[in-house]
Structure formats: C-alpha cells, structure tokens
Design a protein around this motif. Structure first.
Motif, PDB file in Angstrom:
ATOM      1  N   THR A 113       0.876  -1.309   0.072  1.00 32.51           N
ATOM      2  CA  THR A 113       0.207   0.106   0.185  1.00 32.51           C
ATOM      3  C   THR A 113       0.948   1.231  -0.141  1.00 32.51           C
ATOM      4  O   THR A 113       1.757   1.204   0.465  1.00 32.51           O
ATOM      5  N   SER A 114       0.132   2.563  -0.373  1.00 29.89           N
ATOM      6  CA  SER A 114       0.925   3.575  -0.606  1.00 29.89           C
ATOM      7  C   SER A 114      -0.209   4.612  -0.553  1.00 29.89           C
ATOM      8  O   SER A 114      -1.001   4.705  -1.472  1.00 29.89           O
ATOM      9  N   PRO A 115       0.252   5.693   0.297  1.00 34.55           N
ATOM     10  CA  PRO A 115      -0.706   6.976   0.090  1.00 34.55           C
ATOM     11  C   PRO A 115      -0.028   7.714  -1.074  1.00 34.55           C
ATOM     12  O   PRO A 115       0.941   7.650  -1.500  1.00 34.55           O
ATOM     13  N   ALA A 116      -1.010   8.683  -1.361  1.00 38.65           N
ATOM     14  CA  ALA A 116      -0.513   9.547  -2.661  1.00 38.65           C
ATOM     15  C   ALA A 116       0.693  10.150  -2.669  1.00 38.65           C
ATOM     16  O   ALA A 116       1.485   9.983  -3.579  1.00 38.65           O
ATOM     17  N   ASP A 117       0.999  10.846  -1.481  1.00 43.55           N
ATOM     18  CA  ASP A 117       2.253  11.848  -1.702  1.00 43.55           C
ATOM     19  C   ASP A 117       3.496  11.053  -1.078  1.00 43.55           C
ATOM     20  O   ASP A 117       4.579  11.525  -0.720  1.00 43.55           O
ATOM     21  N   ALA A 118       3.481   9.640  -0.735  1.00 38.94           N
ATOM     22  CA  ALA A 118       4.468   8.812  -0.215  1.00 38.94           C
ATOM     23  C   ALA A 118       5.731   8.847  -1.074  1.00 38.94           C
ATOM     24  O   ALA A 118       5.583   8.552  -2.324  1.00 38.94           O
ATOM     25  N   VAL A 119       6.970   8.675  -0.438  1.00 38.03           N
ATOM     26  CA  VAL A 119       8.210   8.466  -1.403  1.00 38.03           C
ATOM     27  C   VAL A 119       8.255   6.979  -1.678  1.00 38.03           C
ATOM     28  O   VAL A 119       8.311   6.559  -2.978  1.00 38.03           O
ATOM     29  N   ALA A 120       7.756   6.253  -0.680  1.00 43.25           N
ATOM     30  CA  ALA A 120       7.724   4.670  -0.858  1.00 43.25           C
ATOM     31  C   ALA A 120       6.479   4.208  -0.225  1.00 43.25           C
ATOM     32  O   ALA A 120       5.868   4.777   0.503  1.00 43.25           O
ATOM     33  N   GLY A 121       6.206   2.784  -0.856  1.00 43.04           N
ATOM     34  CA  GLY A 121       4.916   2.409  -0.051  1.00 43.04           C
ATOM     35  C   GLY A 121       5.717   1.175   0.860  1.00 43.04           C
ATOM     36  O   GLY A 121       6.660   1.353   1.393  1.00 43.04           O
ATOM     37  N   THR A 122       4.604   0.325   1.395  1.00 40.36           N
ATOM     38  CA  THR A 122       4.910  -0.611   2.434  1.00 40.36           C
ATOM     39  C   THR A 122       4.250  -1.928   1.876  1.00 40.36           C
ATOM     40  O   THR A 122       3.349  -1.923   1.590  1.00 40.36           O
ATOM     41  N   LEU A 123       5.128  -2.873   2.472  1.00 37.81           N
ATOM     42  CA  LEU A 123       4.808  -4.252   2.069  1.00 37.81           C
ATOM     43  C   LEU A 123       4.650  -5.110   3.530  1.00 37.81           C
ATOM     44  O   LEU A 123       5.643  -4.975   4.186  1.00 37.81           O
ATOM     45  N   ILE A 124       3.522  -5.339   3.851  1.00 39.39           N
ATOM     46  CA  ILE A 124       3.379  -6.317   5.028  1.00 39.39           C
ATOM     47  C   ILE A 124       2.949  -7.571   4.905  1.00 39.39           C
ATOM     48  O   ILE A 124       1.866  -7.959   4.037  1.00 39.39           O
ATOM     49  N   LYS A 125       3.743  -8.551   5.534  1.00 42.51           N
ATOM     50  CA  LYS A 125       3.131 -10.123   5.520  1.00 42.51           C
ATOM     51  C   LYS A 125       2.783 -10.339   6.671  1.00 42.51           C
ATOM     52  O   LYS A 125       3.511 -10.596   7.571  1.00 42.51           O
TER      53      LYS A 125
END
Ligand code: ADP
Ligand code: MG
Length: 602
Positions: A113-125
């Motif tokens: 997931t990533s919000p609009a203005d983010a530099v990078a997103g997140t992966l969670i498992k």
C-alpha cells in the motif's frame, strides 16, 4: 470448574474471524468494502478456484502509511469511527475494525500500500495471525491485498465449505452486490484469469444491471423514483412479466449498502398487488436513502442485516412507489407504444409521463408502409363528451364529468361480446378485446379509492334489513382495531352483544344479496396481515375485495349501452390496463398484425 482467564489475543482473533470470515466470499466482501471506503474509483478483484488458494483485491484509493497499515492489523483498529456516538450514524461500509485482523488470523495476508504523496510504499506480510513482517517497497497509490491459503490453520472451517462452484458463485454474488450498490466505481472481476464482468463506473445503476444481468432483464425494467419525508427511493423494478421462482433477483441497497430485510421485501411485493402468480417473485434493484440515524447496521457482524426505526413508513413508501410506478407504465403484455392515444389528449395528470407514441410513420421497427393506414377505412371512433346522452347513460356521463380521460387509453367502439365475457372493440390502431370483469374491477377499484376520509356515508347505502353477525374472538379483535378503515369506505357498523355486530350500511357498489359474503371476505383480509399492515395498505386490500366481488361477472350479457359505458369509464381510470390483481383488462391486436396474418403484407 476451571478458572476464568482472558483469552490470548490470537485465540480471540480466531473466534472473531469465525464470525466475520465464514467463507471466501466474505474475504472479498470485506476487502472490497475497505477499497470503497478508501475512495477508490477502480477496483480489481481476482480469485482462483473456490477462493481458498488466492484472492486479490487492488484499488486506487487513499492507501495507507506504514504506521496506519500496521495499526489496521489490530482488532478494533479503524479509521472510520472514533466514539460511541459515531456508531449511531454510520456513513462508511466498515466500522468494526475487525476484518483485516480476522483475515490475517486465518490466512496468509499480504498488504502492499501507498498513500498519494509518499516517497515509498509498504509491504506487510502476516501468516495466520503471527507477527507481521514489514518492508519498504515502491508501490502505486492505493492498496493491493493478497490473501493466500485461506483457512490453512482452521481445518474445521474448510469442512463446511460447499463445492468450488458454489463458493465461486458466492464470490461473484458478493462482487455483484457491491457493484450494484456502487455504480460510480468501476469493477473488474476475474476468476482463474478469465473476466467475469467489468463495469464502467460511469453509466449508473442501469448500466451495471445491463452489464451483469444482460440487456434482456434490463429491457424489462422500469425506473422508479420516489421521495418521502423519511426515505428517497431510486432504482428499477421489473414489469410483472419478469419474474423469478425465488428472490435471488431482488437487490435492496440502503445508503449504498446491500442489505436483506423482510420489511423491504414485504413493501415491494405488496406493491405488486398480487400482480404476480403465486410462487413467482418480482425483480427489483432499489436503493433507499435514509438518515443514518434512523438505521441500525450494527445488528450482525457481516452487516447484511439492518433495522429501521421507522419500519412501517418505509414499508408504506415502498408499497406505494412500486404500485404507482407500475400503474404509470402501460402494462399490456408486449404491446406498449403501438396504438395511438386519444386524438385530443388532455393535459397529462401531474407526474404521468406520456408513454405512447403515435402509430403513424414509425412502428418500433420503423417500417410501416406509407400506404398502410389507407388499407383500413377510417374508424368512427367513440369519444365520450359531456351531455352526449345518446351514447352514455346520464348517470355515467355525470360520474365522469369531474375526471380527465386517460390519454394513454385508445378511443374504442364496442362491436359485440364474445362468450358473454369479452367485449370486442375497434379502435384506430386495430382490434381490442376487453375482459369485462377485469375492466369493471379496475373501475370500481379506482372509484372506491377516491372516497376520502370519513365522507364514506355519501357512497354508502342503508341496508333494508340491517345485517347481524357473530364474530370469533380474533375477528372481533381485528375489527375493533380497524374500524376507522371500514368507516372510511362507507361501512356503518355497531356493536351488538358481546361479540356481535350490527351492520347498518355498506358501500353502494356492493350488489344486493352479497353483503354478508363480502363482509366475511373483508374480515379475512383484516386478519391476513395481522397488525403489521399499515392502514392504507389494508384499505387497498379491502378495496380490492370489494371491487372484485362487486364487479360484473364473466358470462353476463351486456347491452350496447352498457359496453359503451364500461369503456368510457375504463378510459377515465388512472391505470386502465390491468385489474387490481394485475391481470390485463385489454388485449390488443394491431392493424399491422391483422394485415400480416391475412398476408396483406410481410
Ligand atoms: P473497518 O473497515 O471496520 O475499519 P478493517 O479491519 O476492515 O476495519 O480495516 C481497518 C482499517 O484499515 C480501516 O479503518 C482503514 O483505515 C484501513 N484500510 C483497510 N483497507 C484499506 C484500503 N484498501 N485502503 C485504505 N485503507 C484501508
Ligand atoms: Mg472493513
């Protein structure tokens, strides 16, 4: 007895998951609801087989920061409500904050997931409710959730699943419900990499229905729009000819949430006025807008059920909007805009859309030959006018004086009677057959409906010999509760002994000798709906009984004058094309059809 102990978090989550995630379709529903709540305009749903192996939902919504995504995995973590007060006016699809936790507890979950203005997103498992593995990853704005090996750690749950086909159809059904309740969102559903359906998100509810259920179903629907103080209703309802053997094509959305609720079903089905045969169910797609404060959606963990604080009014609104919508559309089976309206149409009554187009020039196929009107000599059509006593009996003419002729009803000239039951008539657009009983029923039904309030006395007649009856305790009880309805229709009834009744007068339309019969029919009607039935709905039911039993019967010979009167009166009703039970009053065989049958043209 063992000691009481608070359950470990993992166990508690598993128990909650049991309620929320009962089958693969529930995962799809929860994930898509989250995507909608996140403001997505496009949602992709994909699954494999029965959904256990893989479910994947991708949206272009707000997305989550790393912090938010980790928080979302906690039970009762939600961004949608924050106080008990919020619970009384829910505006979002989710609010319980348990879906993600529950899914994570019984499957292998991945969130990218990533919000609009983010530099990078997140992966969670997360696997089976264990501790999450977190990474920073490039990702488009929005959220992609992948659920693998559903129920891998709860084998008992797997045993209760149905065949792969059934589970897959539950998933498809879940997405259908969401697509219908959110026609502004474009959905794409694929199973085993094959597209099941795609909606555009641009064409409104009608477009979604046509995409999913086909043009044929769509073509048999009529739009419904209605507003009352407590509810706005919009959507589509099927013509009485479009039915199913169960309620699977009845979709109710309340504030854009698909729900199941007997009040809604009851209101709609009673609005069809027994227009349908037994064991056939209408097709409806209706969205109700109701003040969220007047609804409780927190009745069930899957939020499929709702409670209304103003149940009766909602039922009533549905009943009347359905009845009204059906009444305003020409319901002669399969022959809608083919015959010409009256030559001088009066100003249409407010709210009535003219649905008929003139015959001349263009039939639905657009190819009526130029010369075709000429084949038939012009018909001397009959138009009732004030004071034309030669055609209309004076009392009939007088009774029609304050009413407008219905512009959708053709001018007809009666030619005779068939089997003493059907009137054969000629109009500009061809041949017409009227069912005399059904037609008279419609006339009486609308006459009775026009009687308002307590003025029933005007339309009632004193019985020469008052009628006395003794009632059962139940009948007595029901009668006592509904006396005002009967009074409003012209019944004058008094108590006579402990459970006895004396009837002094009844509505004028009741033919002599049938009083007792009809009264018992009416009592039966009172009992039928119990005390759940709103008064005006009950009034209608009684009016239907009265008109049915008072209308001229099939098999009765009619004179020319009577036939003329019957047609004139029918032509002044609001809905001349069906009897109150929904059967047709008129069958039409068009001029073109006659020509075809006699091979005058192809
Ligand atoms: P609820 O929907 O009842 O709030 P969930 O467990 O379904 O609970 O989701 C928890 C929270 O995670 C949501 O309140 C929301 O803030 C966030 N969330 C879940 N899915 C998404 C998504 N697709 N996009 C953005 N936020 C999401
Ligand atoms: Mg949710």
């Amino acid at each position: 007895m063992s000691r009481i102990a608070i359950l470990a978090r993992e166990v508690a989550n598993l128990i909650a998951a049991g309620e929320v995630i009962e089958r693969p379709a529930a995962v799809v529903k929860e994930l898509v609801e989250n995507s909608i709540d996140a403001g997505a305009s496009h949602i992709d749903v994909a699954f494999k087989g029965n959904g256990l192996e893989l479910i994947r939902v991708r949206d272009n919504g707000y997305g989550m920061t790393q912090e938010e995504a980790l928080l979302a995995l906690h039970r009762h973590a939600t961004s949608k409500i924050s106080s008990a007060a919020d619970l009384s006016a829910i505006h979002s699809l989710g609010f319980r904050g348990e879906a993600l936790t529950s899914i994570a507890a019984v499957a292998r979950l991945e969130i990218l997931t990533s919000p609009a203005d983010a530099v990078a997103g997140t992966l969670i498992k997360v696997d089976g409710g264990g501790s999450p593995m977190v990474e920073t990853r490039g990702a488009p704005t929005g959220t992609l959730i992948t659920v693998r090996d559903l129920f891998f750690n709860t084998p008992a749950r797997k045993k209760y699943l149905k065949s792969p086909r059934t589970e897959a159809s539950h998933i498809v059904e879940a997405v259908i419900r969401l697509a219908l309740s959110h026609s502004e969102v474009s959905f794409n559903l694929t199973r085993d990499s094959r597209t099941v359906f795609t909606t555009t998100g641009r064409g409104g509810l009608g477009d979604v229905i046509a995409t999913i259920f086909g043009r044929e179903v769509h073509g048999e629907l009529v739009p419904l729009e209605a507003r009352s103080e407590i509810v706005n209703i919009s959507g589509f309802i099927g013509r009485p000819t479009l039915t199913r053997s169960n309620r699977s094509l009845q979709y109710f959305m309340v504030n854009n949430r698909y729900v199941r609720n007997p009040t809604l079903v009851g209101g709609v089905e009673s609005g069809y006025h027994r227009l349908l045969m037994t064991n056939r169910y209408p097709v409806v797609f209706l969205n109700l807008e109701i003040d969220p404060e007047e609804i409780d959606v927190n009745v069930h963990p899957t939020k499929l059920e709702v409670r209304f604080s103003q149940e009766r009014d909602i039922r009533r609104a549905l009943h009347f909007s359905v009845a009204d919508t059906l009444g305003r559309h020409n319901l002669i089976p399969g022959m809608e805009p083919k015959f010409s309206p009256r030559t001088r149409p009066p100003a249409p009554t407010a709210g009535i859309k003219p649905v008929l187009k003139p015959l001349q020039g263009s039939g639905p196929k657009g190819k009526v030959r130029e010369s075709s009107p000429g084949i038939f000599p012009p018909v001397a059509t009959f138009t009732p006018r004030k004071g034309e006593g030669e055609y209309l009996p004076a009392d009939v003419a007088a009774s029609l004086e304050d009413r407008e002729p219905n512009p959708t009803f053709p001018d007809l000239k009666p030619l005779g009677q068939v089997y003493n039951s059907y009137i054969i008539a000629q109009g500009e657009a061809g041949l017409f057959l009227l069912d005399q009983h059904a037609a008279h029923e419609r006339i009486l039904f609308e006459d009775l409906r026009r009687i308002k309030g307590d003025k029933g006395g005007q339309d009632s007649q004193n019985l020469l010999v008052p009628l006395t009856l003794e009632l059962s305790p139940n009948e007595w009880e029901m009668l006592g509760q509904n006396l005002p309805v009967l009074r409003s229709l012209g019944f004058r009834i008094a108590e006579f002994g402990p459970r006895g009744l004396i009837v002094h007068s009844m509505p004028t339309i009741i033919p002599p000798g049938k009083e007792k019969d009809i009264l018992f029919q009416v009592l039966g009607e009172l009992e039928e709906g119990g005390d759940k039935r709103p008064l005006d709905e009950l009034r209608e039911a009684i009016i239907i009984v009265l008109s049915c039993h008072s209308a001229i019967k099939a098999g009765k010979r009619l004179g020319q004058e009577e036939m003329v009167a019957l047609m004139a009166q029918l032509g002044h009703t609001k809905n001349p094309f069906t009897c109150p039970h929904g059967r047709p009053t008129v069958i039409h065989i068009s001029a073109g059809e006659l020509e075809k049958r006699f091979k005058r043209r192809q």
